[in-house]
Design an enzyme around this catalytic site. Structure first.
Site, PDB file in Angstrom:
ATOM      1  N   HIS A 113       0.813  -1.220   0.000  1.00 22.11           N
ATOM      2  CA  HIS A 113       0.000   0.000   0.000  1.00 22.11           C
ATOM      3  C   HIS A 113       0.852   1.278   0.000  1.00 22.11           C
ATOM      4  CE1 HIS A 113      -3.620  -2.326   0.363  1.00 22.11           C
ATOM      5  NE2 HIS A 113      -3.253  -2.851   1.512  1.00 22.11           N
ATOM      6  N   ASP A 152      -2.852 -10.605  -2.778  1.00 21.24           N
ATOM      7  CA  ASP A 152      -3.396 -10.212  -1.474  1.00 21.24           C
ATOM      8  C   ASP A 152      -4.889  -9.901  -1.634  1.00 21.24           C
ATOM      9  OD1 ASP A 152      -2.062  -8.921   1.300  1.00 21.24           O
ATOM     10  OD2 ASP A 152      -3.940  -7.938   0.700  1.00 21.24           O
ATOM     11  N   HIS A 154      -6.401  -7.432  -0.442  1.00 20.71           N
ATOM     12  CA  HIS A 154      -6.546  -5.987  -0.646  1.00 20.71           C
ATOM     13  C   HIS A 154      -5.862  -5.580  -1.953  1.00 20.71           C
ATOM     14  CE1 HIS A 154      -6.581  -6.646   3.783  1.00 20.71           C
ATOM     15  NE2 HIS A 154      -7.607  -5.822   3.721  1.00 20.71           N
ATOM     16  N   ASP A 241      -4.365 -13.165   2.880  1.00 23.71           N
ATOM     17  CA  ASP A 241      -5.633 -12.799   3.528  1.00 23.71           C
ATOM     18  C   ASP A 241      -6.869 -13.085   2.682  1.00 23.71           C
ATOM     19  OD1 ASP A 241      -4.554 -10.795   1.961  1.00 23.71           O
ATOM     20  OD2 ASP A 241      -4.576  -9.254   3.523  1.00 23.71           O
TER      21      ASP A 241
HETATM   22 ZN   LIG Z   1      -3.996  -7.493   2.623  1.00 25.39          ZN
END
Ligand SMILES: [Zn+2]
Ligand SMILES: [Zn+2]
Length: 454
Positions: A113, A152, A154, A241
């Protein structure tokens, strides 16, 4: 890269005992301790197919060639960050020099991120381990084309931002649909800048996606695109995740699904990102990935409550439509679709607002890319950050010259840097010249310049 099967898979473990956002935060050191226990118990480290390395530190120059840390790299990083990035660089070096066939950096803090400009921590990330490693390989090892597959839950918005204008770096991310999860981005119409169009590919998956649709995406979209792009090096941003027990995501992927994905993708290097089910998922998923990388049997890696999930036909249909749409877009990747309102003279410009959830910082950027006919063009970013509680700081001008810049872009960026120093309009001015492997920073109030080079 070389895939000689007699070479081992390289591993680095770095749990970062001295770095945590807070003691009860999901991103904490236990994330890797359970994995390490499991791997030692199973005797994985004693296998001739696996070779463990001790991590080393990335240099501040390695960081500065990827990120504009405001005000300086030292203000945004701890030793733990330098070790996580350094571990990725070390394994990449070993792969390129042929010592190992592939590798997995099981490190934290995570990084996907973190964007090009860094005012603080976003989504548990300060600096982007994979991006720093890729820029190192390109500057120092002559690697040109790189593909990143972000697995991931996200969206890897930081990695996307860093390579948005880079035609030689393909970024593919699948993730839980941004309408239902942080950071709320990663839709199919986010495709990259005018000089790197469709070199960003986002695959937003509905909550509840199982191994079946995930592997469908890999076989029918990701592998064909990689086959066309022909990268010299494949990086997997390996977030775990998507697992069905993960407390942050809502997906239904198993350790078997992740292992199968790894076996199909055959990444040169996997770098750990998220994964917050520290006891029920991470040890199994990480072990499945290690076995798949090492070419060993992973069929017995099963969670204690393992089950095969069944998807609804609606969900399966939705994923197939996304794959179809992106395949069509990929086939027409050279037909750039950029709004004319974003073009001003010889520059492509774009306003961005970026929120740092961990540190409560709001950043505004004006990004300008020179539309050059002879190279990918240099980038200028005016950035201004407002920290929570009204404190305004972190205004800067950031100039980035790409690795294969033409002389005219290099000269124009260098002139702008000198002019901005004299104009005293920005507290900080930076020039990141990847073609010369040099970074310059200037503190206007102190009249002080610093420089690093590779
Ligand atoms: Zn993540
Ligand atoms: Zn140029």
């Amino acid at each position: 890269m070389s895939n000689a099967s007699e070479k081992p898979t390289g591993l680095i473990f770095f749990p970062a005992f001295d770095w945590a956002i807070s003691p009860t935060h999901p991103e904490r050191e236990e994330r890797l301790l359970y994995t390490r226990d499991q791997i030692f118990e199973e005797g994985i480290m004693d296998l001739p197919q696996v070779s463990e390395y001790a991590p080393v530190l990335a240099t501040t120059h390695d960081i500065a060639m990827t990120h504009f840390c405001v005000p300086r790299v030292e203000d945004q990083t701890t030793e733990a960050h330098l070790i996580a990035a350094g571990a990725a660089i070390l394994l990449a070096d070993e792969i390129v020099s042929g010592q190992i066939k592939n590798g997995f950096a099981l490190v934290r803090p995570p990084g996907h991120h973190s964007m090009r400009v860094v005012h603080g921590n976003r989504g548990f990330c300060n600096i982007n381990n994979e991006a720093i490693m890729i820029n190192y390989l390109r500057r120092r090892k002559g690697i040109k084309r790189v593909a990143i597959v972000d697995t991931d839950v996200h969206h890897g918005d930081g990695t996307q931002d860093i390579f948005w204008h880079d035609p030689d770096v393909l970024f593919i991310s699948f993730h839980q649909d941004g309408r239902t999860l942080y950071p709320g981005t990663g839709f199919t119409d986010e495709l990259g800048g005018p000089r790197a169009y469709a070199r960003t590919i986002n695959i937003p998956l509905p909550p509840g996606t199982t191994d079946e649709s995930l592997l469908y995406v890999v076989d029918n979209l990701i592998l064909p695109v990689l086959n066309d792009f022909k990268p010299d090096f494949i990086v997997n941003s390996a977030g775990q995740d998507n697992h069905y027990t993960d407390p942050l995501g809502s997906m239904r992927i198993t350790a078997q699904g992740y292992a199968r994905l790894t076996e199909k993708l055959r990444p040169d290097l996997a770098v750990l990102e998220g994964g917050y089910a520290i006891e029920t998922a991470l040890p199994y998923v990480n072990m499945g990935i290690i076995l798949a990388l090492a070419g060993l049997d992973y069929s017995a890696v099963l969670e204690p409550d393992y089950q095969r999930f069944k998807e609804s036909s609606d969900l399966t249909g939705e994923v197939r439509r996304i794959v179809e749409k992106l395949l069509q877009r990929w086939a027409k990747r050279d037909q750039v679709s950029i709004s004319q309102s974003d073009i001003s003279g010889n520059y492509f410009q774009h306003m961005k607002r970026i929120y740092y959830d961990t540190d409560n910082i709001q950043e505004n950027q004006l990004e300008k890319l020179r539309l050059c006919d002879n190279c990918p063009g240099y980038l200028s970013i005016e950035t201004k950050a407002t920290h929570g509680y009204g404190h305004t700081g972190g205004k800067a001008l950031c100039l980035s010259v790409p690795i294969d810049a033409c002389p005219s872009c290099r000269t124009e960026a260098a002139d702008l840097y000198e002019k901005a120093k004299k104009a005293r309009q920005y507290p900080y001015v930076y020039l990141q010249d990847k073609s010369a492997d040099v970074f310059l920073g200037y503190n206007t109030a102190k009249g002080e310049e610093w420089r690093s080079e590779g």
